[in-house]
Scaffold this motif. Sequence first.
Motif, PDB file in Angstrom:
ATOM      1  N   VAL A 165       1.976   5.873  -0.683  1.00 20.01           N
ATOM      2  CA  VAL A 165       0.621   5.505  -1.104  1.00 20.01           C
ATOM      3  C   VAL A 165      -0.337   5.563   0.083  1.00 20.01           C
ATOM      4  O   VAL A 165      -1.510   5.953  -0.071  1.00 20.01           O
ATOM      5  CB  VAL A 165       0.622   4.114  -1.764  1.00 20.01           C
ATOM      6  N   GLU A 168      -1.212   9.187   0.386  1.00 23.03           N
ATOM      7  CA  GLU A 168      -2.129   9.590  -0.687  1.00 23.03           C
ATOM      8  C   GLU A 168      -3.530   9.038  -0.439  1.00 23.03           C
ATOM      9  O   GLU A 168      -4.525   9.718  -0.710  1.00 23.03           O
ATOM     10  CB  GLU A 168      -1.598   9.096  -2.032  1.00 23.03           C
ATOM     11  N   THR A 169      -3.616   7.832   0.066  1.00 19.66           N
ATOM     12  CA  THR A 169      -4.924   7.238   0.344  1.00 19.66           C
ATOM     13  C   THR A 169      -5.661   8.041   1.411  1.00 19.66           C
ATOM     14  O   THR A 169      -6.873   8.286   1.309  1.00 19.66           O
ATOM     15  CB  THR A 169      -4.754   5.782   0.783  1.00 19.66           C
ATOM     16  N   ARG A 303      -5.045  15.946  -4.023  1.00 12.00           N
ATOM     17  CA  ARG A 303      -3.731  15.319  -4.129  1.00 12.00           C
ATOM     18  C   ARG A 303      -2.672  16.392  -3.930  1.00 12.00           C
ATOM     19  O   ARG A 303      -2.929  17.581  -4.148  1.00 12.00           O
ATOM     20  CB  ARG A 303      -3.531  14.643  -5.490  1.00 12.00           C
ATOM     21  N   TYR A 390       4.182   1.561  -6.891  1.00 14.24           N
ATOM     22  CA  TYR A 390       3.102   2.539  -6.741  1.00 14.24           C
ATOM     23  C   TYR A 390       1.767   1.922  -7.156  1.00 14.24           C
ATOM     24  O   TYR A 390       0.760   2.038  -6.452  1.00 14.24           O
ATOM     25  CB  TYR A 390       3.375   3.803  -7.558  1.00 14.24           C
ATOM     26  N   THR A 394      -1.270   0.924  -4.543  1.00 15.95           N
ATOM     27  CA  THR A 394      -2.544   1.608  -4.767  1.00 15.95           C
ATOM     28  C   THR A 394      -3.673   0.605  -4.958  1.00 15.95           C
ATOM     29  O   THR A 394      -4.785   0.798  -4.441  1.00 15.95           O
ATOM     30  CB  THR A 394      -2.438   2.540  -5.988  1.00 15.95           C
ATOM     31  N   ASP A 398      -6.257   1.422  -2.235  1.00 13.89           N
ATOM     32  CA  ASP A 398      -7.264   2.367  -2.730  1.00 13.89           C
ATOM     33  C   ASP A 398      -7.679   1.960  -4.135  1.00 13.89           C
ATOM     34  O   ASP A 398      -7.274   2.569  -5.120  1.00 13.89           O
ATOM     35  CB  ASP A 398      -6.690   3.782  -2.724  1.00 13.89           C
ATOM     36  N   HIS A 401      -8.955   4.476  -6.633  1.00 12.08           N
ATOM     37  CA  HIS A 401      -7.943   5.238  -7.367  1.00 12.08           C
ATOM     38  C   HIS A 401      -7.249   4.358  -8.409  1.00 12.08           C
ATOM     39  O   HIS A 401      -6.972   4.813  -9.519  1.00 12.08           O
ATOM     40  CB  HIS A 401      -6.903   5.824  -6.408  1.00 12.08           C
ATOM     41  N   TYR A 402      -6.986   3.127  -8.064  1.00 18.62           N
ATOM     42  CA  TYR A 402      -6.259   2.235  -8.982  1.00 18.62           C
ATOM     43  C   TYR A 402      -7.013   2.047 -10.297  1.00 18.62           C
ATOM     44  O   TYR A 402      -6.412   2.136 -11.382  1.00 18.62           O
ATOM     45  CB  TYR A 402      -6.041   0.875  -8.312  1.00 18.62           C
TER      46      TYR A 402
END
Length: 547
Positions: A165, A168-169, A303, A390, A394, A398, A401-402
């Motif tokens: 994560v 990804e952030t 992504r 996950y 998230t 972030d 995104h969440y």
Amino acid sequence: MNTARLSNGASHNDLFRYTSGRWVYNEPLRLAERHLEFDVFALKRIITATFDHPASDIVKFFKLSEGGYNRVFQANFADGKCVIARLPYPSTTPEQYTIASEAATLNYLRLHGICTPDVYAWSSTKENSVGAEYIIMEKLSGTPLGDKWYSMTPKEQYGVMKQIVELETRLMSLKFPACGSIYCQTDLPQEKNIPLSDENAGEFCLGPIAHYSWWHDERSTLNIDRGPFLSSTDIFRAVGDRELAWTKNYAKPRLPYERLYREIYDFSRVSPESHIGNLSDYLHMARCLGFKAGTSLDRPVMRHPDLQLSNILVSDSNEIVGLIDWQHCSILPLGLAAGIPKHFQNYGDPDSEQLKEPQLALPSDYDSLPDSEKICVRETFRKRLIHFLYAAFTKRMDEDHYDPIFDNSVILHQRLFKSAGSPWEGDSITLKADMVRAIQSWSTLSSTDCVGHGKATCSVPPVSYSEQVTRDTLKLDARQKEADVAMEQMQEVLGVDVLGWVPNDAYETAKKQAREMKNKMLEVAGTPSDVTGVQDHFPFDDFDETA
């Protein structure tokens, strides 16, 4: 073509053909799609020339792996250095853009501190001495996470999920002026592109989306808009324009590709005309589907295109050392990109869908359970843990995104985008059913973050259906979803994927189980129509995919 033996005992023919698994149906077609002949010695010369070495310095050259779109080779030098060469299959699309975009994406990400393989050389055309497109890159150290994942403790998986994560952030914090795919500017001199203006990205630009969905089959010949897109509304429109153009020009009446759907339509061919009407309706709706400019949902984000365990490399201490396989990478609005990656989802499980924190203690009767049930218990715990971790990480790292992951409006937008962009293969119901559900939830769909909110043209749905059409559509959609579940259950029993692929050592068992499954279905077939359905449309027999 020279078929001399290689240093590891393999012939050149073994390098050209697919050997990493089998297909229980339509195997000749799948093998033909993946058969690639090329000049092995020319590839080795290019590899050694990259490092100013003689060709004799390669002491071993072998096929390392094969995926859905590429074959990967490894060259070992006398000094211990290892280099990777990835060659796309002839069936991989888009030609030229695939390699050009992946090479540029890898170089761009390395400039921004994301650990990806260093690119040494590449060719986005077959017009070279190798006779194939190729990309030559660094072999990153580390072990694929999939090799360790199922033997990790919950604590170890916790640590890895936190790193995933975090990565990804970082990826999703990169700023882009539009949506599309990354290229070097020199690769798109005559095409529409938008330069990336940050100080580390002077040579890069955004160009057409390199995802195969925009190019496969005859789509590569269509004069359509593939980006870059300055607004999310343009993407919703373009995906509908793409499929409408293809369906009008190339679709013909056919049996549904999904063989369990065929009984629903009395084993008759389905006309594409109804799907053409559905896509026209979707395009009326699309003008209300974009996300409002300046909102987080409209922000272009990157992504990883296939964040599965085999593409995450970890060290002996379970530190992530790199992400590999960036082919078909696209930059999309957050409202379309958001979601828990497929390989970390556990939807369908009530505890996961409610985001309940999983209890890790084994049930009191665990020790008395059969081994098969113990495996199921542990797997259920693992899936719940990963889904929860996950989401939890998230939310912590972030929130932009969440929030959309669980936003009903975003989910409706994503479903419409996916169903409108799916190639027509005899299914004219899924898109229409998604539009029906969008109409039923229009006030949710047209939220404050959508461009249509507050506009007279979008205050009510631009498309409507009668109650009878709505009922009939949802009824057919429910039957198709039941068929999807049945197909997934049969695939699970046989141990095959959606194309019927199995590991080599499981092929004979899977074929035998498929024959037994067909015989049992014939035994319980109650009508001549049922017999015909099993005999002529059994989903694990060879069949004409275009019929």
